[in-house]
Write an enzyme that holds these catalytic residues in place. Sequence first.
Site, PDB file in Angstrom:
ATOM      1  N   HIS A 145     -10.025   2.460  -2.373  1.00 39.24           N
ATOM      2  CA  HIS A 145     -10.360   2.895  -1.016  1.00 39.24           C
ATOM      3  C   HIS A 145      -9.622   4.171  -0.653  1.00 39.24           C
ATOM      4  O   HIS A 145      -8.628   4.545  -1.274  1.00 39.24           O
ATOM      5  CB  HIS A 145     -10.021   1.809   0.008  1.00 39.24           C
ATOM      6  N   ASP A 203      -7.835   5.558   2.891  1.00 38.40           N
ATOM      7  CA  ASP A 203      -7.321   4.858   4.068  1.00 38.40           C
ATOM      8  C   ASP A 203      -8.156   5.112   5.317  1.00 38.40           C
ATOM      9  O   ASP A 203      -8.440   6.256   5.688  1.00 38.40           O
ATOM     10  CB  ASP A 203      -5.868   5.277   4.346  1.00 38.40           C
ATOM     11  N   HIS A 216      -7.242   5.190  -3.716  1.00 40.33           N
ATOM     12  CA  HIS A 216      -6.137   4.531  -4.404  1.00 40.33           C
ATOM     13  C   HIS A 216      -6.367   3.024  -4.497  1.00 40.33           C
ATOM     14  O   HIS A 216      -7.224   2.468  -3.811  1.00 40.33           O
ATOM     15  CB  HIS A 216      -4.792   4.837  -3.724  1.00 40.33           C
ATOM     16  N   ARG A 232       4.111   2.032   5.266  1.00 42.58           N
ATOM     17  CA  ARG A 232       3.237   3.206   5.264  1.00 42.58           C
ATOM     18  C   ARG A 232       3.143   3.825   6.646  1.00 42.58           C
ATOM     19  O   ARG A 232       3.041   3.112   7.646  1.00 42.58           O
ATOM     20  CB  ARG A 232       1.821   2.818   4.801  1.00 42.58           C
TER      21      ARG A 232
END
Length: 313
Positions: free
Chosen positions: A105, A107, A261, A276
């Site tokens: 995906h 983000d 990623h 994150r």
Amino acid sequence: MSISESIGHSELAVRRIAGHLGAEVRGLKLGPELTQNQIGFIRRALLDHKVIFFRDQSHLDDSQQEGFARLFGEPVAHPTVPVAQGTHYVLELDSEYGGRANSWHTDVTFVDAYPQASILRAVAVPEAGGDTVWANTAAAYAELAVPLRQLAEHLRAVHTNDYDYAGAKPDANADLVKQHKEIFVSTLYETEHPVVHLHPETGERHLLLGHFVKRFVGLSTRDSDLLFALLQGHVTRLENTVRWRWRAGDVAIWDNRATQHYAVDDYGSNRRVMHRVTIAGSTAIGVDGFRSKTVKRQTRTEDLSSGSSAATN
């Protein structure tokens, strides 16, 4: 191959890791106090390599990670998942509470102005396993045969946060999947993106896909599924990827407009905790000038009370 540059009293070095993307940056202690020259060095490395890695950054805490992120733009919280306690923007990815993002995906592409970059800090890592893999979406576009490029450039895809969680994680605890989905889709988003978008800084053409894609506009579900598998398969070819073995204290920064990623879920019951912070981005623009737009934004209370959609642009 390494590239070195002296900035102030620091000797900074960039060492490429894979052929199509990924580099390790050495000689920097990350934090909110970096100089403009150091920030510029990081920006250039990020545009050149699409994902960059920093070892031995254990001095960073959540506050410093947020302060560091502000050097590169406006940090933004996740649209639906609550931030980590005591923070403004930190999303905690804890394997004990469903934080295993083991599907390809980019983000938060279920919103129109999805993040331009993500900064991920390793808080706790398993002794073995738990690597993350990134893919270069410009290289994927470039390797398409000309007829496929022309097709992709005219396609638009609907991205949503209401995707098949159980299908993506067939071995996950059913109650945990249900709880995670209730939080993740507390507000339902559907957004229409160009399948090929122009990077706002480099001008490169990138495939904008990943697991948030629901369908292609104007195509049936069957045709959408077949075409998605074809195009997505070009993104995730091993030749287009780089893999990072985490150590506690490592930091990765990736250009979210240029990559996908995948967090490899191969560490069993061992714990993996990552923090994150994402940086605000802008709407994607297609080759034909089409700009991403939100076509649905609906809270669960709206869904239960009226059964109707709240459309926004």
